[in-house]
Design a protein around this motif. Structure first.
Motif, mmCIF file in Angstrom:
data_model
loop_
_atom_site.group_PDB
_atom_site.id
_atom_site.type_symbol
_atom_site.label_atom_id
_atom_site.label_comp_id
_atom_site.label_asym_id
_atom_site.label_seq_id
_atom_site.Cartn_x
_atom_site.Cartn_y
_atom_site.Cartn_z
ATOM 1 N N ASP A 142 -2.983 -3.153 7.338
ATOM 2 C CA ASP A 142 -2.259 -3.996 8.193
ATOM 3 C C ASP A 142 -2.878 -5.024 8.730
ATOM 4 O O ASP A 142 -2.280 -6.112 8.694
ATOM 5 C CB ASP A 142 -1.934 -3.239 9.547
ATOM 6 N N ARG A 143 -4.170 -5.041 8.923
ATOM 7 C CA ARG A 143 -4.865 -6.136 9.442
ATOM 8 C C ARG A 143 -5.015 -7.228 8.315
ATOM 9 O O ARG A 143 -5.315 -8.363 8.752
ATOM 10 C CB ARG A 143 -6.616 -5.840 9.971
ATOM 11 N N GLN A 144 -5.145 -6.739 7.066
ATOM 12 C CA GLN A 144 -5.342 -7.578 5.893
ATOM 13 C C GLN A 144 -4.049 -8.267 5.460
ATOM 14 O O GLN A 144 -4.164 -8.971 4.431
ATOM 15 C CB GLN A 144 -6.045 -6.895 4.826
ATOM 16 N N GLY A 145 -2.992 -8.063 6.225
ATOM 17 C CA GLY A 145 -1.664 -8.806 5.771
ATOM 18 C C GLY A 145 -0.699 -8.116 4.954
ATOM 19 O O GLY A 145 -0.027 -8.659 4.275
ATOM 20 N N GLY A 146 -1.002 -6.632 5.268
ATOM 21 C CA GLY A 146 0.105 -5.873 4.475
ATOM 22 C C GLY A 146 -0.472 -5.199 3.249
ATOM 23 O O GLY A 146 -1.767 -5.006 2.960
ATOM 24 N N TRP A 147 0.541 -4.835 2.431
ATOM 25 C CA TRP A 147 0.480 -3.848 1.365
ATOM 26 C C TRP A 147 0.407 -4.618 0.018
ATOM 27 O O TRP A 147 0.397 -3.936 -1.018
ATOM 28 C CB TRP A 147 1.202 -2.651 1.402
ATOM 29 N N LYS A 148 0.649 -5.971 -0.151
ATOM 30 C CA LYS A 148 0.697 -6.576 -1.214
ATOM 31 C C LYS A 148 -0.125 -7.667 -0.951
ATOM 32 O O LYS A 148 0.360 -8.752 -0.960
ATOM 33 C CB LYS A 148 2.161 -6.976 -1.546
#
Length: 210
Positions: A196-202
């Protein structure tokens, strides 16, 4: 997959002897159904709504709750059979979901592997049949927790709890430590929070897949 032409298949059927027509048709149907099966998404695990608060995103909620359940090797569960049943039920759902749902493949592979070891540990602690399907395990544990909360005698299906009701209830009351489940659920909660912190799952698009 080899490209399959339905029109070509039926053209060949017209040139086939009547005795072989049924076999040719059956082969065509199998090929088509096989292609459809590969295109179809994997079935998801039934959502254990009774084990989660209302109006929450289920994966994140289950991960947070599981990490709290099994913190300090699950010490808070000792002497609390209904809570233990719910905790293991959530663990079963979380493990199966992260192991089979392609939406969560961005998580490190080791997370699902660690959770599977944690779920196996929990089953052993409770005396459950090792290869019980996760959806069945979750459903049975949910009903056991509901019965205990209501002051009723819980049902322990022999297909899941072969030791019998008395011994199985004793194990729920004093399940022992859950060191692997504690490690695995902590890892899962941290991995989800990091994604989540890194901008999501893609990461290539910045879009969340769920």
């Amino acid at each position: 997959m080899t490209t399959f032409s339905l029109s070509g298949a039926f053209a060949r059927m017209r040139q086939t002897k009547p005795a072989s027509l049924a076999a040719a048709l059956a082969t065509s149907v199998l090929l088509l159904s096989g292609c459809a099966e590969l295109r179809a998404p994997r079935p998801s695990q039934p959502l254990p709504t009774a084990l989660l608060p209302p109006n929450v995103e289920p994966l994140r909620a289950a991960a947070r709750m599981a990490a709290a359940d099994f913190a300090d090797q699950g010490s808070r569960l000792q002497g609390r059979p209904a809570e233990t049943a719910r905790a293991v039920g959530r663990l079963e759902w979380l493990t199966a979901t992260l192991s089979t749902d392609p939406r969560y493949s961005a998580l490190p592979e080791g997370v699902a592997m660690s959770l599977r070891a944690g779920a196996a540990e929990a089953r052993a602690n409770l005396g459950m049949v090792a290869d019980t399907p996760p959806a069945q395990a979750t459903a049975v544990l949910t009903e056991i927790a509901r019965a205990i909360d209501a002051g009723a005698t819980p049902s322990f299906p022999a297909s899941v709890f072969p030791a019998g009701p008395e011994r199985s209830l004793q194990r729920l009351q004093a399940p022992g430590p859950f060191p692997q489940a504690g490690i695995a659920t902590g890892q899962a909660a941290e991995a989800i929070a990091a994604a989540d912190r890194q901008g999501g799952w893609k990461p290539t698009t910045g879009q969340s897949s769920f």
